[in-house]
Design a protein around this motif. Structure first.
Motif, PDB file in Angstrom:
ATOM      1  N   SER A  69       0.833  -1.203   0.000  1.00 38.90           N
ATOM      2  CA  SER A  69       0.000   0.000   0.000  1.00 38.90           C
ATOM      3  C   SER A  69       0.869   1.256   0.000  1.00 38.90           C
ATOM      4  O   SER A  69       0.417   2.337  -0.365  1.00 38.90           O
ATOM      5  N   ASN A  70       2.122   1.091   0.385  1.00 37.26           N
ATOM      6  CA  ASN A  70       3.064   2.199   0.431  1.00 37.26           C
ATOM      7  C   ASN A  70       3.746   2.350  -0.928  1.00 37.26           C
ATOM      8  O   ASN A  70       4.347   1.406  -1.438  1.00 37.26           O
ATOM      9  N   ILE A  71       3.653   3.535  -1.523  1.00 37.64           N
ATOM     10  CA  ILE A  71       4.179   3.735  -2.872  1.00 37.64           C
ATOM     11  C   ILE A  71       5.693   3.566  -2.930  1.00 37.64           C
ATOM     12  O   ILE A  71       6.247   3.078  -3.920  1.00 37.64           O
ATOM     13  N   GLU A  72       6.388   3.930  -1.851  1.00 42.01           N
ATOM     14  CA  GLU A  72       7.844   3.773  -1.840  1.00 42.01           C
ATOM     15  C   GLU A  72       8.232   2.296  -1.838  1.00 42.01           C
ATOM     16  O   GLU A  72       9.214   1.907  -2.480  1.00 42.01           O
ATOM     17  N   GLU A  73       7.466   1.484  -1.122  1.00 43.27           N
ATOM     18  CA  GLU A  73       7.737   0.042  -1.124  1.00 43.27           C
ATOM     19  C   GLU A  73       7.405  -0.558  -2.484  1.00 43.27           C
ATOM     20  O   GLU A  73       8.130  -1.428  -2.993  1.00 43.27           O
ATOM     21  N   MET A  74       6.322  -0.105  -3.094  1.00 40.54           N
ATOM     22  CA  MET A  74       5.972  -0.543  -4.443  1.00 40.54           C
ATOM     23  C   MET A  74       7.114  -0.223  -5.414  1.00 40.54           C
ATOM     24  O   MET A  74       7.539  -1.063  -6.208  1.00 40.54           O
ATOM     25  N   LYS A  75       7.610   1.012  -5.311  1.00 45.47           N
ATOM     26  CA  LYS A  75       8.691   1.469  -6.181  1.00 45.47           C
ATOM     27  C   LYS A  75       9.958   0.633  -5.959  1.00 45.47           C
ATOM     28  O   LYS A  75      10.650   0.252  -6.909  1.00 45.47           O
ATOM     29  N   ARG A  76      10.261   0.348  -4.698  1.00 41.77           N
ATOM     30  CA  ARG A  76      11.468  -0.420  -4.378  1.00 41.77           C
ATOM     31  C   ARG A  76      11.410  -1.816  -5.000  1.00 41.77           C
ATOM     32  O   ARG A  76      12.387  -2.266  -5.610  1.00 41.77           O
ATOM     33  N   ILE A  77      10.275  -2.470  -4.871  1.00 42.22           N
ATOM     34  CA  ILE A  77      10.152  -3.822  -5.409  1.00 42.22           C
ATOM     35  C   ILE A  77      10.257  -3.811  -6.927  1.00 42.22           C
ATOM     36  O   ILE A  77      10.983  -4.616  -7.521  1.00 42.22           O
ATOM     37  N   LEU A  78       9.551  -2.885  -7.568  1.00 39.99           N
ATOM     38  CA  LEU A  78       9.537  -2.919  -9.032  1.00 39.99           C
ATOM     39  C   LEU A  78      10.874  -2.536  -9.644  1.00 39.99           C
ATOM     40  O   LEU A  78      11.204  -2.953 -10.757  1.00 39.99           O
ATOM     41  N   ARG A  79      11.694  -1.765  -8.916  1.00 39.56           N
ATOM     42  CA  ARG A  79      12.994  -1.361  -9.449  1.00 39.56           C
ATOM     43  C   ARG A  79      14.157  -2.169  -8.900  1.00 39.56           C
ATOM     44  O   ARG A  79      15.241  -2.165  -9.498  1.00 39.56           O
ATOM     45  N   GLU A  80      13.950  -2.882  -7.757  1.00 37.18           N
ATOM     46  CA  GLU A  80      15.100  -3.500  -7.106  1.00 37.18           C
ATOM     47  C   GLU A  80      14.913  -4.957  -6.673  1.00 37.18           C
ATOM     48  O   GLU A  80      15.898  -5.638  -6.403  1.00 37.18           O
ATOM     49  N   GLU A  81      13.688  -5.458  -6.625  1.00 39.80           N
ATOM     50  CA  GLU A  81      13.515  -6.761  -5.979  1.00 39.80           C
ATOM     51  C   GLU A  81      12.421  -7.614  -6.607  1.00 39.80           C
ATOM     52  O   GLU A  81      11.606  -8.221  -5.919  1.00 39.80           O
ATOM     53  N   ARG A  82      12.403  -7.670  -7.919  1.00 40.11           N
ATOM     54  CA  ARG A  82      11.473  -8.599  -8.556  1.00 40.11           C
ATOM     55  C   ARG A  82      12.040 -10.017  -8.458  1.00 40.11           C
ATOM     56  O   ARG A  82      13.228 -10.210  -8.171  1.00 40.11           O
ATOM     57  N   LEU A  83      11.185 -10.991  -8.739  1.00 41.81           N
ATOM     58  CA  LEU A  83      11.544 -12.388  -8.524  1.00 41.81           C
ATOM     59  C   LEU A  83      11.590 -13.166  -9.836  1.00 41.81           C
ATOM     60  O   LEU A  83      10.996 -12.763 -10.842  1.00 41.81           O
ATOM     61  N   TYR A  84      12.317 -14.291  -9.810  1.00 36.82           N
ATOM     62  CA  TYR A  84      12.317 -15.195 -10.961  1.00 36.82           C
ATOM     63  C   TYR A  84      10.885 -15.639 -11.249  1.00 36.82           C
ATOM     64  O   TYR A  84      10.056 -15.783 -10.331  1.00 36.82           O
ATOM     65  N   VAL A  85      10.584 -15.881 -12.502  1.00 37.86           N
ATOM     66  CA  VAL A  85       9.242 -16.313 -12.887  1.00 37.86           C
ATOM     67  C   VAL A  85       8.935 -17.664 -12.241  1.00 37.86           C
ATOM     68  O   VAL A  85       9.726 -18.602 -12.317  1.00 37.86           O
ATOM     69  N   GLY A  86       7.790 -17.724 -11.575  1.00 37.84           N
ATOM     70  CA  GLY A  86       7.390 -18.925 -10.867  1.00 37.84           C
ATOM     71  C   GLY A  86       7.770 -18.925  -9.408  1.00 37.84           C
ATOM     72  O   GLY A  86       7.357 -19.809  -8.648  1.00 37.84           O
ATOM     73  N   GLU A  87       8.513 -17.935  -8.990  1.00 37.47           N
ATOM     74  CA  GLU A  87       8.994 -17.866  -7.609  1.00 37.47           C
ATOM     75  C   GLU A  87       8.057 -17.056  -6.718  1.00 37.47           C
ATOM     76  O   GLU A  87       8.056 -17.229  -5.495  1.00 37.47           O
ATOM     77  N   GLY A  88       7.270 -16.180  -7.320  1.00 38.98           N
ATOM     78  CA  GLY A  88       6.408 -15.293  -6.546  1.00 38.98           C
ATOM     79  C   GLY A  88       4.953 -15.706  -6.585  1.00 38.98           C
ATOM     80  O   GLY A  88       4.623 -16.883  -6.735  1.00 38.98           O
ATOM     81  N   GLY A  89       4.075 -14.703  -6.466  1.00 31.92           N
ATOM     82  CA  GLY A  89       2.654 -14.991  -6.365  1.00 31.92           C
ATOM     83  C   GLY A  89       1.834 -14.566  -7.559  1.00 31.92           C
ATOM     84  O   GLY A  89       0.602 -14.538  -7.496  1.00 31.92           O
ATOM     85  N   ILE A  90       2.479 -14.235  -8.680  1.00 34.43           N
ATOM     86  CA  ILE A  90       1.748 -13.824  -9.879  1.00 34.43           C
ATOM     87  C   ILE A  90       1.518 -15.038 -10.770  1.00 34.43           C
ATOM     88  O   ILE A  90       2.453 -15.805 -11.044  1.00 34.43           O
ATOM     89  N   ASN A  91       0.297 -15.211 -11.232  1.00 37.01           N
ATOM     90  CA  ASN A  91      -0.006 -16.305 -12.155  1.00 37.01           C
ATOM     91  C   ASN A  91       0.360 -15.854 -13.569  1.00 37.01           C
ATOM     92  O   ASN A  91      -0.489 -15.457 -14.362  1.00 37.01           O
ATOM     93  N   VAL A  92       1.648 -15.901 -13.857  1.00 40.87           N
ATOM     94  CA  VAL A  92       2.157 -15.406 -15.136  1.00 40.87           C
ATOM     95  C   VAL A  92       1.572 -16.200 -16.298  1.00 40.87           C
ATOM     96  O   VAL A  92       1.198 -15.627 -17.336  1.00 40.87           O
TER      97      VAL A  92
END
Length: 276
Positions: free
Chosen positions: A201-224
């Protein structure tokens, strides 16, 4: 059709365009996606190839030597006070290097302004054989699929498209089946990554993840796989910045693992064609 993969520059932004190209080729990618538009963000390297003739020649040499193709360039942002003509030098670079697309996103809430500027951007890109792919971003002004469709339906340009990013799509709250209503020709490539299922919900945390801490495909919670099944067969550009992993493994190994894990994921989640 065999799946094709590009290495997006944000995955290994510390590598210059020629370095990125050689590393991508060694890892087995089909394309690279580079950032020759300098945005002036804190700590961001300047790869404005139009101003750096030596690096431009090195990039051209790297593409020629490896056989890697340039998929797209980034990032032609639309913002208040923008004169879209500032992107012309980057369009010239893109055309000379054989790019197909320019990625864009919108960072102003003034709809009449961003519609006008995006329309001009498409007009400027057309003579260079470039399509302008509009991406919605959860921390920008146009944040979901509906907003991007509104822009494309309003400007009615032939050289436009929608660029879906797995991270952004998950955060937007859009549903994969929503993609079925979009003209197939608007999809030209897809940003591949994964991320935690929890949406900050925090925009700074959103920004941090999208620019610095994305995950390998299949490792997270997105149904790619579900998202991909609602898209035509297009190149997958792996945009997967993870600074800690990249520095621990080294960029050569990191980008190799990004591709390997993506291929393993799709081998376990075979593509299902849902198109009629």
């Amino acid at each position: 059709m065999e799946m094709q993969f590009s290495l997006a520059h944000l995955t290994a932004l510390e590598l210059s365009p020629p370095e990125l190209t050689y590393v991508a080729a060694k890892a087995g990618y089909d394309f690279v996606s580079i950032r020759p538009i300098y945005m002036g963000l804190p700590g961001e390297p300047n790869y404005a190839l139009a101003e750096n003739k030596e690096m431009m020649q090195q990039t051209k040499r790297a593409l020629n030597e490896t056989g890697i193709k340039l998929l797209d360039i980034e990032l032609a942002r639309i913002y208040e006070g923008l004169d879209p003509k500032i992107y012309l030098p980057a369009f010239e670079v893109a055309a000379e290097l054989g790019a197909r697309h320019v990625l864009s996103s919108i960072w102003t809430d003034d709809r009449s302004s961003y519609i006008e500027k995006f329309d001009e951007l498409c007009e400027l890109a057309e003579p260079y054989g470039l399509s302008v792919e509009l991406e919605f971003v959860p921390i920008a002004s146009v944040t979901n699929l509906k907003g991007v469709v509104d822009v494309l339906e309003t400007v009615k340009r032939e050289n436009t498209g929608i660029m879906i990013d797995a991270h952004h799509f998950h955060r937007s709250g859009d549903k994969p089946e929503d993609l079925d209503q979009i003209p197939r020709e608007w999809f030209n490539y897809f940003h591949l990554c994964d991320a935690p299922s929890h949406i900050p919900s925090n925009i700074e945390e959103m920004k941090r993840i999208l620019r610095e801490e994305r995950l390998y495909v299949g490792e997270g919670g997105i149904n790619v796989a579900e998202i991909v099944n609602h898209l035509p067969q297009i190149p997958y550009s792996i945009e997967l910045p993870n600074i800690h992993r990249a520095r621990k493994l080294g960029y050569e190994e990191f980008v190799k693992q990004c591709l390997q894990t993506a291929k393993e994921y799709f081998s376990r989640n075979a593509r299902v064609t849902l198109e009629k």
